[in-house]
Motif scaffolding. Structure first.
Motif, short mmCIF file in Angstrom:
data_model
loop_
_atom_site.label_atom_id
_atom_site.label_comp_id
_atom_site.label_asym_id
_atom_site.label_seq_id
_atom_site.Cartn_x
_atom_site.Cartn_y
_atom_site.Cartn_z
N HIS A 218 -32.85 -9.18 -31.13
CA HIS A 218 -32.18 -9.49 -29.87
C HIS A 218 -31.04 -10.49 -30.04
CE1 HIS A 218 -34.84 -12.77 -30.76
NE2 HIS A 218 -34.11 -13.53 -29.96
N THR A 219 -30.81 -11.00 -31.24
CA THR A 219 -29.96 -12.19 -31.34
C THR A 219 -28.49 -11.93 -30.97
OG1 THR A 219 -29.61 -11.79 -33.65
CG2 THR A 219 -31.37 -13.30 -33.07
N TRP A 220 -28.07 -10.66 -30.95
CA TRP A 220 -26.68 -10.41 -30.55
C TRP A 220 -26.49 -10.61 -29.06
CZ3 TRP A 220 -25.72 -6.67 -26.92
CH2 TRP A 220 -26.73 -5.73 -26.69
N LEU A 221 -27.59 -10.40 -28.30
CA LEU A 221 -27.44 -10.32 -26.84
C LEU A 221 -26.97 -11.63 -26.19
CD1 LEU A 221 -27.97 -8.44 -24.31
CD2 LEU A 221 -30.04 -9.76 -24.06
N PRO A 222 -27.61 -12.77 -26.49
CA PRO A 222 -27.14 -14.00 -25.83
C PRO A 222 -25.67 -14.29 -26.14
CG PRO A 222 -29.25 -14.36 -26.89
CD PRO A 222 -28.80 -13.03 -27.32
N ASP A 223 -25.27 -14.09 -27.40
CA ASP A 223 -23.87 -14.32 -27.75
C ASP A 223 -22.95 -13.41 -26.96
OD1 ASP A 223 -23.90 -16.40 -29.68
OD2 ASP A 223 -24.90 -15.02 -31.05
N ALA A 224 -23.29 -12.12 -26.96
CA ALA A 224 -22.43 -11.17 -26.27
C ALA A 224 -22.36 -11.50 -24.79
CB ALA A 224 -22.96 -9.76 -26.47
N HIS A 225 -23.50 -11.80 -24.18
CA HIS A 225 -23.52 -12.09 -22.76
C HIS A 225 -22.73 -13.34 -22.41
CE1 HIS A 225 -25.51 -9.23 -20.44
NE2 HIS A 225 -26.70 -9.33 -20.99
N VAL A 226 -22.93 -14.38 -23.21
CA VAL A 226 -22.28 -15.65 -22.88
C VAL A 226 -20.77 -15.51 -23.02
CG1 VAL A 226 -21.97 -18.00 -23.67
CG2 VAL A 226 -24.25 -17.07 -23.40
N GLU A 227 -20.31 -14.80 -24.06
CA GLU A 227 -18.87 -14.72 -24.28
C GLU A 227 -18.20 -13.66 -23.43
OE1 GLU A 227 -17.43 -17.03 -25.85
OE2 GLU A 227 -19.34 -17.90 -26.45
N ALA A 228 -18.95 -12.66 -23.00
CA ALA A 228 -18.32 -11.56 -22.26
C ALA A 228 -17.78 -12.06 -20.93
CB ALA A 228 -19.34 -10.45 -22.02
N PRO A 229 -16.69 -11.44 -20.45
CA PRO A 229 -16.24 -11.75 -19.09
C PRO A 229 -17.27 -11.21 -18.10
CG PRO A 229 -15.07 -9.85 -19.91
CD PRO A 229 -15.90 -10.36 -21.05
N THR A 230 -17.24 -11.71 -16.86
CA THR A 230 -18.25 -11.32 -15.88
C THR A 230 -18.47 -9.81 -15.79
OG1 THR A 230 -17.70 -13.26 -14.62
CG2 THR A 230 -18.93 -11.56 -13.48
N PRO A 231 -17.40 -9.00 -15.62
CA PRO A 231 -17.68 -7.56 -15.49
C PRO A 231 -18.33 -7.01 -16.75
CG PRO A 231 -15.40 -8.10 -14.92
CD PRO A 231 -15.98 -9.32 -15.54
N GLY A 232 -17.95 -7.56 -17.90
CA GLY A 232 -18.57 -7.11 -19.15
C GLY A 232 -20.05 -7.40 -19.16
N SER A 233 -20.42 -8.60 -18.73
CA SER A 233 -21.85 -8.95 -18.67
C SER A 233 -22.59 -8.03 -17.73
CB SER A 233 -22.03 -10.39 -18.17
OG SER A 233 -21.51 -11.30 -19.08
N VAL A 234 -21.97 -7.73 -16.60
CA VAL A 234 -22.65 -6.88 -15.62
C VAL A 234 -22.90 -5.51 -16.21
CG1 VAL A 234 -22.49 -5.85 -13.34
CG2 VAL A 234 -21.59 -8.14 -13.72
N ILE A 235 -21.89 -4.95 -16.87
CA ILE A 235 -22.07 -3.63 -17.47
C ILE A 235 -23.12 -3.69 -18.57
CG2 ILE A 235 -20.95 -1.85 -18.82
CD1 ILE A 235 -18.38 -2.51 -17.34
N LEU A 236 -23.04 -4.74 -19.38
CA LEU A 236 -23.97 -4.91 -20.49
C LEU A 236 -25.40 -4.98 -19.98
CD1 LEU A 236 -23.48 -5.22 -23.49
CD2 LEU A 236 -23.43 -7.68 -23.21
N ALA A 237 -25.64 -5.89 -19.03
CA ALA A 237 -27.01 -6.08 -18.54
C ALA A 237 -27.41 -4.91 -17.65
CB ALA A 237 -27.09 -7.38 -17.76
N GLY A 238 -26.46 -4.47 -16.83
CA GLY A 238 -26.80 -3.46 -15.84
C GLY A 238 -27.10 -2.11 -16.44
N VAL A 239 -26.24 -1.65 -17.32
CA VAL A 239 -26.39 -0.28 -17.79
C VAL A 239 -26.63 -0.18 -19.29
CG1 VAL A 239 -25.42 2.02 -17.68
CG2 VAL A 239 -24.77 0.35 -15.97
N LEU A 240 -25.85 -0.92 -20.07
CA LEU A 240 -25.88 -0.72 -21.51
C LEU A 240 -27.28 -0.93 -22.10
CD1 LEU A 240 -23.27 0.15 -22.69
CD2 LEU A 240 -23.07 -2.02 -23.83
N LEU A 241 -27.96 -1.95 -21.63
CA LEU A 241 -29.29 -2.21 -22.19
C LEU A 241 -30.27 -1.09 -21.87
CD1 LEU A 241 -29.78 -6.02 -21.46
CD2 LEU A 241 -28.62 -4.92 -23.34
#
Lengths: 517, 461
Positions: free
Chosen positions: A234-257
């Motif tokens: 899982h270690t990529w996820l916190p980094d990706a989430h923290v650095e991603a812009p808001t819409p990126g985080s939403v897509i990442l958490a909302g659908v990509l996972l």
């Protein structure tokens, strides 16, 4: 015929949108934003129409399109809706306009490129859900990486390059081994049955020895588990989430996972049932570790994005637990939990983005007493927090409750018969995850909303502005969906019921060589 | 009707020869330099069309039996390689200032065509040399820069070594079998005697050298860097394509067995890994592409592990995808007054803001070379590894795939520079000229077609 055409339109509309952006003028940002939003709303409307037309009593694919693509290899362009993907397709379409609207104020640099990337990732995600051919699925699965890579890398925070390369390399490593497994699987199918095909429907007929199944499952599972993500990948996820812009985080958490859990449900487990049975205890243990460990990590974060990122790991652990329980309620609960997490985590990331735009910090300690400053914001925040905790009447409750019910239902007979007490232990430990979930989310909300008033960039002369109309609309829609799924889960569950039965049938029937067909 | 067959079967070669003669006259006349480009384009294009036409008609003939023969699949490959030369011509407008440039390029292409139809060792050798000799000079033509002389010399010496090795192998083959035919090579592969085996290994090593397989790769980065951008593009795509297609022809129906199998699996595997690792640290795009082409040569040789029937298909499709996207990257590269500065990776920083089109094109090329779907490089790689796995070499296939994973990072790095880095202070960066723009448009259109309808092209071979 007509319905199948609509599904194709739903799939390709974002691609057409990206093409439109390519030829539209670069400097007119408002036009770009409105155009993107309009296209996404049309996609949602068409997807909703398909959802309404979807017949819950018909097993198998509906709205199917099947055209030969690479004839020599048995690769078809085959898409369709079934109980596995209908809810996820609907959720993806639903989040699309919200992401776009949420990005109106969040993205001010390279606006046109950004929305083109949103279109491309929407296209790829939709494609991965509706694809019914392994080759096609793999192409969409990999294509998804590119827009997300650019999204984090261009519009992300300070350590965006590190985060985005880590994200790409992590996920690509899983994919490359999955590719090897895909080739091997198709080749073995050809060897044993003489059929060369990448269609899911044909692949589930492959009879493979247990050791081959185990290797192939390992390769698929690695790829999917990275995407979910399951501890310890899982270690990529916190980094990706923290650095991603808001819409990126939403897509990442909302659908990509959800791609990871969907992959397990649609491919990983049904393709290799005997290996799945063999590894169920190990996978279940990992799922429960993800639940508890993710929750524990969320408890100690002081970056608000990280809290939600780790809570995602915990919540998706439930999905895995539900899928592995092989009980109807557990499987259906897992699907509901996927959708619920998409809505709730997506909504929370949007809310974090909204406060970040006002205060420019994500540090939890910098905030306090927002309930007094931003009452409307706080109401929505509380709704989503409680949904995340799993309060009855919200979607989070439906998902988690059904999953745990399934886990216990599966574990109890095994315990009573004395075959294994591990499932019961795991189910009990998983319940503690609910408590931990309440703990970290309520700690978050408590510090955030109550106590002494403090917020960066807030002063008596320039008070923080509460939510704008656009923001209220976005969050209002999410809140409605969250309650709808919590209060009336019957209709969506009916749509997934046949698929859940089919899944259970596929996974629990042994498929070793030489068995009964 | 031998003479008729000679005319028809060698039509692409004849057209190239005609073009060369015409270009020589133009050069002697000392005028119409602008016309040279048009003439070169027309004749290469006509040669490609002729080959494609013959292939579609299902034409096969052997005008010089035992030395030269054509068949539809081979003709299609020939047409493909010739068509790939068109973007090279388009992007080399500035090179046409040297009148000998087009003559050399077309001569080299003549060799390329000859190699694709060779049935005997002497013909193959002739083709190989006609292809290589002009390229040594082409590298030297970038004499504005000090490295080009060094690069050309290195290339010449190592190319000469390859030639000598090939001749040694060929003469040993002749010595053991008494035949000049390339079939002797296939027989030697299967043989258990020392002599034919040695001969086969020598021939293989010569081709390894030509294709820059580790540990015979050291010339490639220097030669690629020393040459001007279009010549680098030519070497990376056309020369590589010609060598690999000739290898496929040479191997014919051979089924590989130990120990040849290990030779043909391990060295390409090492190339994949080493090429990808070394590419990570290169400062210029040309050196990076050189190492990446070493890795790609590895994938291409991997195709030989597969069953004989699918080899040409896999190699040709791979070369098409690889060639198109490589050429796209070179064609989209922004121009600069100093050719040496032109492709420093640092100068690509922030390219998206200066020239979005170029950045997008190079980005797509990089992703495709990395083998990421939906770009054609993915299907190409898939095809090769599918064949390797179908032939039962699962371990090699998995290792090769993991090796290809190592390559993703440095391609991403280029994208990172172009899209995510602060703008580089670049002096007088010119826009790519119109013809190069046309070349990149042609490449991207063809690449889009290949990625949407890969089956149509695969079925052709």
């Amino acid at each position: 015929m007509f319905d199948a055409g609509v599904l194709n339109v739903v799939l390709f509309l974002p691609l057409a949108g990206a093409a439109l952006l390519l030829v539209s003028p670069a400097e007119r940002n408002d036009f770009t934003r409105r155009l993107t939003l309009a296209v996404m709303i049309v996609q949602l409307a068409l997807a909703a129409w398909l959802y309404a037309r979807f017949d819950a009593n018909v097993p198998g694919l509906q709205f199917e399109t099947r055209l030969p693509w690479i004839a020599g290899w048995g690769v078809n362009y085959q898409i369709g809706l079934d109980g596995y993907n209908i809810l996820l397709v609907m959720m993806t379409a639903f989040l699309g306009p919200l992401v776009v609207a949420g990005a109106f104020s969040a993205i001010t640099k390279d606006v046109k490129l950004f929305y083109a990337m949103v279109f491309l990732i929407q296209f790829a995600m939709m494609g991965a859900f509706v694809a019914q051919d392994l080759f096609l699925f793999y192409i969409f699965w990999e294509t998804m990486l590119i827009p997300m890579f650019l999204m984090i890398g261009i519009w992300g925070g300070e350590r965006r390059i590190y985060a985005t390369i880590k994200f790409f390399l992590y996920t690509a490593f899983g994919s490359i081994l999955m590719l090897a497994a895909v080739i091997y699987l198709v080749y073995s199918l050809q060897q044993t049955t003489g059929v060369i095909s990448f269609a899911f429907a044909d692949l589930v007929k492959a009879r493979l020895p247990l050791d081959v199944q185990s290797w192939l499952l390992a390769a698929f599972a690695l790829s999917f588990a990275i995407k979910v993500p399951m501890v310890p990948l899982h270690t990529w996820l916190p980094d990706a989430h923290v650095e991603a812009p808001t819409p990126g985080s939403v897509i990442l958490a909302g659908v990509l996972l959800k791609m990871g859990t969907y992959g397990f449900m649609k491919l990983g487990f049904p393709l290799f049932p005997d290996a799945t049975q063999l590894f169920t205890p190990a996978l279940m243990t990992l799922a429960v570790i993800s639940i508890v460990y993710g929750a524990c990590l969320a408890l100690v974060q002081d970056d608000i994005k990280k809290i939600i990122a780790y809570s995602s790991i915990s919540h998706l652990g439930y999905v895995m637990l539900g899928l592995l329980s092989l009980e109807l309620v557990g499987i259906q609960g897992a699907v509901i939990q996927m959708v619920s997490h998409g809505l709730v985590a997506g909504g929370l990331f949007l809310m974090v983005g909204m406060i970040y735009e006002r205060c420019h910090t994500r540090e939890l300690a910098a905030y306090g007493g927002l309930a007094k400053l931003l009452p409307v914001y706080s109401v929505f925040f509380m709704i989503l927090t409680l949904a995340s905790v799993g309060l009855p009447t919200t979607s989070g409750f439906t998902g988690e409750f059904l999953v745990l019910l399934g886990a216990f239902k599966a574990a109890w007979p095994q315990y009573m018969l004395g075959t294994s007490s591990l499932p019961l232990v795991l189910a009990v430990v998983a319940v503690t995850g609910v408590v931990l979930g309440a703990l970290y989310m309520l700690r978050f909300a408590l510090t955030f909303l109550f106590g002494a008033v403090k917020a960066p960039h807030h002063s008596e002369e320039h008070p923080l502005a509460d939510l704008s109309g656009r923001e209220k609309t976005i969050l209002g829609l999410i809140a409605v969906a969250v309650f709808a799924l919590g209060l009336f889960p019957n209709e969506p569950m009916r749509k997934t019921e046949l698929a859940a039965k089919a899944y259970r049938q596929l996974v629990s029937t042994p498929r070793l060589p030489g068995g009964q067909p | 009707m031998i003479s008729h067959a000679v005319l028809t079967a060698m039509l692409p070669e004849h057209l190239l020869l005609l073009g060369i003669v015409l270009l020589v006259f133009l050069e002697i006349a000392g005028r119409w330099q602008r016309a040279a480009l048009a003439v070169a384009l027309v004749f290469v294009g006509a040669a490609a069309m002729a080959a494609a036409r013959l292939s579609l008609d299902g034409y096969s003939a052997a005008p010089f039996a035992g030395h030269f023969s054509v068949d539809p699949a081979g003709l299609l490959a020939k047409a493909m390689v010739l068509a790939l030369a068109l973007p090279v011509l388009l992007m080399s407008r500035d090179e046409f200032a040297d009148g000998e440039f087009p003559v050399l390029l077309l001569s080299s292409l003549y060799g390329v065509c000859l190699m694709q139809s060779a049935d005997s060792m002497p013909t193959l050798f002739l083709g190989l040399e006609i292809m290589s000799l002009p390229v040594y000079v082409l590298v030297l033509l970038a004499y504005r820069r000090p490295q080009s002389a060094e690069a050309a010399l290195k290339y010449l010496v190592l190319g000469g070594t390859a030639t000598a090795t090939f001749l040694m192998g060929a003469s040993l083959l002749y010595g053991t079998s008494g035949s000049m035919s390339i079939d002797t090579f296939t027989q030697a592969l299967a043989s258990v005697d020392t002599m034919p085996r040695t001969a086969a290994v020598l021939v293989i090593l010569a081709f390894f050298l030509k294709a820059a397989i580790v540990p015979f790769h050291a010339w490639a980065p220097d030669a690629y860097e020393g040459a001007s951008v279009p010549v680098t593009a030519y070497m990376a795509t056309i020369v590589k394509a010609a060598v690999l297609l000739a290898v496929v022809r040479l191997f014919g129906p051979a089924k590989l067995a130990s120990p040849m199998l290990e030779l043909l699996a391990v060295l390409p595997l090492v190339s994949i890994v080493w090429g990808n690792l070394a590419a990570m640290r290169q400062p210029s795009l040309r050196r990076m592409i050189a190492y990446s082409s070493i890795a790609h040569a590895g994938y291409l040789f991997y195709a030989l592990l597969g069953d004989a029937a699918g080899r040409l298909q896999a190699v040709a499709f791979y070369l098409l995808a690889y060639g198109l996207l490589n050429l796209l990257a070179f064609a989209a590269l922004p121009g600069a007054t100093d050719d040496r500065e032109r492709d420093l990776l640092d100068n690509l920083k922030g390219l998206f803001h200066r020239s979005p089109f170029a950045a997008l094109m190079i980005g797509i090329a990089m992703l495709s070379l990395a083998g990421i779907p939906p770009f054609p490089g993915f299907v190409a790689k898939f095809l090769i590894f599918k064949n390797v796995m179908a032939a039962g070499h699962t371990t090699y296939a998995v290792l090769g795939l993991v090796g290809s994973y190592l390559g993703i990072y440095f391609y991403l790095r280029v994208i990172q520079f172009m899209f995510m880095s602060a703008d580089a202070p670049v002096a007088d960066e010119g826009k790519a000229h119109g013809l190069a723009f046309a070349a990149s448009l042609a490449c991207i259109a063809a690449a889009a077609f290949v990625s949407v309808f890969p089956g149509w092209i695969i079925a052709g071979f």
